[in-house]
Design a protein around this motif. Structure first.
Motif, PDB file in Angstrom:
ATOM      1  N   VAL A   1       0.857  -1.186   0.000  1.00  0.00           N
ATOM      2  CA  VAL A   1       0.000   0.000   0.000  1.00  0.00           C
ATOM      3  C   VAL A   1       0.888   1.229   0.000  1.00  0.00           C
ATOM      4  N   VAL A   2       0.569   2.211  -0.866  1.00  0.00           N
ATOM      5  CA  VAL A   2       1.307   3.473  -0.855  1.00  0.00           C
ATOM      6  C   VAL A   2       0.975   4.202   0.440  1.00  0.00           C
ATOM      7  N   GLU A   3       1.986   4.422   1.249  1.00  0.00           N
ATOM      8  CA  GLU A   3       1.775   5.037   2.564  1.00  0.00           C
ATOM      9  C   GLU A   3       2.003   6.539   2.547  1.00  0.00           C
TER      10      GLU A   3
ATOM     11  N   ALA B   1       9.690  11.725  -3.438  1.00  0.00           N
ATOM     12  CA  ALA B   1       9.905  10.486  -2.689  1.00  0.00           C
ATOM     13  C   ALA B   1       8.620   9.694  -2.575  1.00  0.00           C
ATOM     14  N   LEU B   2       8.756   8.360  -2.592  1.00  0.00           N
ATOM     15  CA  LEU B   2       7.622   7.447  -2.506  1.00  0.00           C
ATOM     16  C   LEU B   2       7.885   6.402  -1.432  1.00  0.00           C
ATOM     17  N   TYR B   3       6.857   6.138  -0.595  1.00  0.00           N
ATOM     18  CA  TYR B   3       6.963   5.170   0.502  1.00  0.00           C
ATOM     19  C   TYR B   3       5.851   4.139   0.322  1.00  0.00           C
ATOM     20  N   ILE B   4       6.232   2.846   0.245  1.00  0.00           N
ATOM     21  CA  ILE B   4       5.259   1.769   0.072  1.00  0.00           C
ATOM     22  C   ILE B   4       5.399   0.784   1.224  1.00  0.00           C
TER      23      ILE B   4
ATOM     24  N   TYR C   1      11.736   5.159  -2.076  1.00  0.00           N
ATOM     25  CA  TYR C   1      12.382   5.546  -3.329  1.00  0.00           C
ATOM     26  C   TYR C   1      12.576   7.073  -3.309  1.00  0.00           C
ATOM     27  N   PHE C   2      13.817   7.552  -3.513  1.00  0.00           N
ATOM     28  CA  PHE C   2      14.107   8.990  -3.522  1.00  0.00           C
ATOM     29  C   PHE C   2      14.591   9.441  -4.904  1.00  0.00           C
ATOM     30  N   HIS C   3      14.552  10.779  -5.095  1.00  0.00           N
ATOM     31  CA  HIS C   3      15.084  11.463  -6.290  1.00  0.00           C
ATOM     32  C   HIS C   3      14.319  11.082  -7.551  1.00  0.00           C
ATOM     33  N   LEU C   4      13.013  10.851  -7.432  1.00  0.00           N
ATOM     34  CA  LEU C   4      12.222  10.392  -8.561  1.00  0.00           C
ATOM     35  C   LEU C   4      11.932  11.529  -9.548  1.00  0.00           C
TER      36      LEU C   4
END
Length: 540
Positions: free
Chosen positions: A67-69, A81-84, A94-97
């Motif tokens: 789940v995307v948090e 940044a993305l946190y799953i 995931y950073f620097h997207l």
């Protein structure tokens, strides 16, 4: 047989719990440009960096169902940044997207319009993703060149070493060892006759395939080792951090450290994980192979030992094993030879036909001889001398007065194990040079060509005291932070040494505030502050 079968089943079912195989997070490359727990100013690197060959736009995948948090936008740090949150409770970061998938981009855009600013954060509810689904694209937002900064955190938000979950990463290259530092840990410790870290270049012995220093080391007292080097993986030239270090004294392991996890609450201690005084003076980063009491990093095997080595009358044979995550290992072999106890000559007096020496002799002497002459080659042995011990090993020695042309006095000591010879200059007319420096928590005073009796005067708000200095070509005295009191410190000595400091020692674990220049500069620390005690030089 039944117990054997049960044992095998236990092992096979336990493996996935500690070695979950996730999907690699991008198809940009299988190569690393940075490793877990590399040094960064003020913190450890909590991720691995995956090479994207200086390009953007490679797809990033969900490692597992989850789940995307959290989704975050920033022009600093990690950029986009993305946190799953994965089904096993771990968090993939995931950073620097460059960008997110379209539904997330639309949510972010609506919030930016609503709040009228770029830097926003959203926490979508129930936004599920499947293993292998594209969730974002690599970029270079935030800081740095294009790459993917990739973290795996546990359910308590503690960063884990991502390589624990990716056995397919290829690495067959052992670490490279460049230099070793031998660091005095007590004010009375000497390394090759000096109270300062000794840095030695390393080279690989072709016969043993081990790294060894290029010169011998003589130690007396308690020391720690620190190591400079790097690791490399297959296919790339980026320098990576070591994963594991271990120190052995003989066959006994006395220190072990490895990077499996790094809580954010501890990451600031990176500056005491390295030897910071060497970094500030040389620019090199030396990883300590010992642990001080104020170091609370969870990377050490506490049962093994703290890695500190004491050298007395016998040599200590050491071995250092340095490994990467795949187990490729390099070895350093080092012998810390026992430095002989040197005699301290404090003063000499010529009277009538005799020369009187006031000195401190090392214990367990088998034989003592004296020589004098105009040069070392034509020095003659003294026919006789008288010795009277005044207190402990301090003695007054009376011997025939050397000839007027003799400017060199030699002292030869036989300990039963070896013979040592020390030279002193009589009637020396050269210039005495004073050198002042500090190595972390030591104030180090050094004199070159000190051949006239003299004293060091140390004054403070509570009074002044004098220290009689021995004679010699190189003379040292060390003051520790705990020897110094708050207030003005005045130091006067030979060689034109005359200086005044405003001293304010700060210590780990003690709350205090240092005030300078009529309260225009204040430095405060709390009781939770952890750092190696440093002596700082402040200038207006």
């Amino acid at each position: 047989m039944r117990s054997s079968i049960l044992f095998l089943i236990t092992i096979l079912t336990a493996l996935p719990l500690t070695a979950q195989h996730y999907l690699w997070p991008t198809n940009a490359s299988p190569y690393l440009s940075s490793s877990f727990c590399e040094y960064r100013p003020g913190h450890f690197h909590a991720a691995i960096d995956i090479k994207t060959w200086n390009r953007e736009g490679y797809p990033c995948y969900a490692l597992e169902d989850g789940v995307v948090e959290r989704v975050r936008m920033s022009v600093f740090g990690g950029g986009k940044a993305l946190y799953i949150r994965l089904t096993d409770g771990h968090l993939a970061v995931y950073f620097h997207l460059q960008r997110f998938i379209k539904p997330l981009e639309e949510m972010i855009f609506r919030k930016q319009i609503r709040e009228e600013r770029y830097a926003v954060e959203i926490r979508p509810k129930g936004f599920k993703v499947k293993k292998g689904q594209v969730v974002a694209y690599t970029g270079q937002t935030g800081i740095g060149v294009p790459h993917l900064h990739f973290e795996i955190r546990d359910k308590n938000n503690v960063p884990l070493n991502p390589l624990r979950f990716y056995p397919q990463v290829k690495d067959h290259r052992p670490p490279t060892l460049q230099q070793v530092a031998i660091i005095p840990l007590d004010a009375s410790t000497t390394v090759n006759g000096r109270h300062a870290p000794l840095v030695l270049e390393l080279h690989k012995n072709k016969k043993t395939a081990s790294y060894v220093p290029r010169e011998p080391v003589y130690v007396r007292g308690r020391v720690g080792l620190a190591l400079k080097g790097y690791d490399r993986a297959d296919g790339v030239y980026n320098k990576l951090a070591f994963y594991k270090t271990a120190l052995y004294a003989g066959a006994r392991r006395i220190f072990e450290q490895k990077f499996d996890l790094m809580p954010f609450s501890k990451t600031g201690q990176v500056e005491i994980f390295i030897h910071h005084p060497l970094k500030s003076k040389t620019g090199g980063r030396f990883q300590k192979l010992y642990k001080e009491s104020f170091n609370t990093l969870p990377v050490y095997d506490e049962q093994t030992g703290n890695g500190m080595v004491r050298v007395g009358d016998s040599a200590r044979v050491l071995r250092v094993d340095v490994s990467d995550f795949k187990g490729n290992t390099s070895h350093l072999r080092l012998t810390l030879n026992a430095a002989p106890l040197t005699p301290d000559l404090y003063r000499y007096t010529m009277y009538d036909s005799a020369l009187y020496l006031d000195c401190v002799l090392p214990p367990r002497l088998k034989e003592l001889n004296f020589y004098s002459g105009a040069t070392e080659k034509n020095a003659r042995k003294a026919d006789a001398y008288e010795i009277h011990f005044t207190q402990g090993q301090r003695a007054v020695i009376r011997m025939p007065r050397p000839a007027s042309r003799d400017t060199l006095l030699g002292m030869e000591l036989h300990t039963g194990r070896d013979v040592r010879r020390y030279e002193y200059v009589l009637q020396y007319g050269g210039k005495t040079e004073a050198v002042f420096s500090h190595w972390g928590k030591w104030l180090r005073l050094q004199w070159n060509n000190l051949f006239h009796p003299d004293s060091l005067y140390i004054g403070s708000d509570t009074g002044q005291h004098a220290v009689v200095l021995p004679l010699g070509r190189h003379v040292e005295r060390v003051l520790t932070a705990r020897d110094l009191r708050k207030g003005l410190l005045q130091i006067k000595g030979p060689g034109g040494l005359d200086t005044t400091f405003h001293i304010f020692p700060l210590f780990p674990g003690q709350a205090d505030t240092a005030v300078y220049w009529d309260n225009r500069l204040r430095v405060s620390v709390s009781s939770r502050t952890v750092y190696d005690t440093l002596l700082l030089t402040l200038r207006r």
